[in-house]
Design an enzyme around this catalytic site. Structure first.
Site, short mmCIF file in Angstrom:
data_model
loop_
_atom_site.label_atom_id
_atom_site.label_comp_id
_atom_site.label_asym_id
_atom_site.label_seq_id
_atom_site.Cartn_x
_atom_site.Cartn_y
_atom_site.Cartn_z
N ASP A 1 0.83 -1.20 0.00
CA ASP A 1 0.00 0.00 0.00
C ASP A 1 0.86 1.24 0.00
O ASP A 1 1.91 1.29 0.65
CB ASP A 1 -0.91 0.01 1.24
CG ASP A 1 -0.12 0.03 2.54
OD1 ASP A 1 -0.01 1.11 3.15
OD2 ASP A 1 0.40 -1.03 2.95
N SER A 2 0.45 2.25 -0.77
CA SER A 2 1.12 3.54 -0.83
C SER A 2 2.57 3.37 -1.24
O SER A 2 2.85 2.89 -2.34
CB SER A 2 0.98 4.24 0.53
OG SER A 2 1.30 5.60 0.43
N ALA A 3 3.54 3.72 -0.39
CA ALA A 3 4.95 3.49 -0.72
C ALA A 3 5.21 2.00 -0.93
O ALA A 3 6.01 1.61 -1.79
CB ALA A 3 5.84 4.03 0.40
#
Length: 388
Positions: free
Chosen positions: A185-187
């Site tokens: 998720d995300s990074a």
């Protein structure tokens, strides 16, 4: 006497209920429009430091919407380390059931802006555990090194080394090294996408699928509506944090074009594994995640792109109390099951599926849960005010 007491009690309850409803209505109004009650309540709690992002926010037990696939089998958690070529060892957490044989493996990279103190295997433990419960796969979460002490390409190299380690050791936990999926998720979504790219480029372990939750896909200064509309930080990710991450993780501008930092800028995405990319309506990373899905499709990669309306960046982390987060995990399970069975096919037409805000009885349940959480928050703030 008891009638007067009952009347006073009823009146007080009505007043308190109206007050809580008023607070919920106030919290729902933003410059970008009216938010669903559940989203508004959670954002208010986080942004006013009433809870932390990784805290357990739970309404009364009878209202909880999250469910576990099985409570009869014990899910085992193991914390160990991955030895690296540089004599450094990465911490890694593994979830699995004891009786697995040739089970799929999910290599999960946690989010956290590539920065120390923003994310870890502990802050994302609930997602990793939930994926293990739902998919009955071996789920491995490595603690890759982050900025400012470790700049690009350290996190990428750690992630790829983790993939090779999982391939070599999966059978110890009943996993199948030929059925490894990457997720994050995300990074961490960025690292999952980049690990798939790097493994393709270096002819590394075969990856059967990539599951990307609201991934960062480019470090370049690109004009995207979502980056402008939702960059205040109120939706759990700010432009300030994104710039801080870029300056710390990729301090040299020529790093921003590298496909291993910005997969959206890769010359070719041919030959990558099937992907599911989930984005959130109120998220500065929404548009670049969806652009990456389109680019994958143009390269002939099977891709499912899903936007969840009414939610913010990081919503999957709140799956215990947000129906959309639970739905995202359920969709993830179906996608990963199909990938493991080699049942995902390429569709000539690219489409973005939009999951609407829960309606009907689900909406009623969400409103009830939002009210219960709001009552808790109002009570907590009142107590804090009265008892410093």
């Amino acid at each position: 006497m008891w009638k007067k007491l009952l009347t006073v009690t009823v009146v007080l309850n009505v007043i308190v209920s109206l007050m809580i409803a008023w607070f919920m209505e106030e919290w729902s109004h933003t410059a970008q429009g009216k938010l669903p009650s559940k989203t508004a309540v959670i954002l208010h709690a986080v942004n006013n430091n009433l809870v932390t992002v990784d805290a357990d926010i739970e309404p009364p037990g009878f209202l909880l919407s999250a469910s576990k696939k099985s409570e009869e089998r014990e899910l085992i958690r193991e914390d160990t380390t991955i030895p690296l070529d540089s004599d450094y060892t990465l911490p890694v957490r593994i979830y699995h059931y004891a009786d697995l044989e040739h089970a799929p493996v999910i290599l999960y990279f946690h989010g956290g802006a590539f920065l120390e103190g923003y994310g870890s295997i502990d802050t994302h433990d609930n997602i990793v555990r939930a994926l293990a419960e739902k998919t009955e796969a071996v789920v491995v979460s490595p603690g890759y090194r982050v900025a400012p002490d470790h700049v690009f390409p350290t996190a990428v190299n750690d992630s790829y080394q983790s993939l090779k380690w999982v391939y070599e050791n999966a059978e110890k936990w009943g996993g199948n090294p030929e059925k490894i999926a990457v997720a994050g998720d995300s990074a961490g979504g960025n690292l999952a996408a980049v690990t798939a790219l790097k493994s393709r480029d270096l002819h590394g372990p075969e990856i059967i699928a990539q599951l990307l939750y609201y991934p960062l896909t480019t470090f370049k200064d690109v004009k995207l509506e979502s980056r402008t509309a939702y960059d205040s930080g109120y939706y759990l990710l700010s432009r300030q944090v994104m710039l801080k991450a870029r300056n710390a993780y990729t301090p040299k501008e020529d790093m921003w074009n590298n496909p291993y930092t910005s997969p959206l800028e890769a010359d070719t995405l041919d030959g990558l594994p099937p992907a599911m990319i989930m984005t959130a309506q109120y998220d500065p990373l929404r548009d670049e995640g969806e652009l990456y899905a389109e680019k994958l499709h143009e390269a002939g990669v099977p891709v499912q792109a899903v936007r969840y309306n009414g939610v913010m960046h990081g919503f999957v982390s709140f799956f215990e109390v947000m129906k959309s987060g639970e739905m995202a995990l359920n969709e993830s399970e179906l996608f990963l099951d199909k990938a493991a069975a080699d049942e995902i096919v390429y569709d000539d037409e690219f489409s973005l599926t939009v999951q609407k805000v829960p309606a009907g009885m689900q909406r009623v349940r969400e409103e009830a849960e939002a009210f219960a959480i709001a009552a808790f928050l109002v009570g907590k703030r009142t107590l804090t005010t009265l008892i410093p």
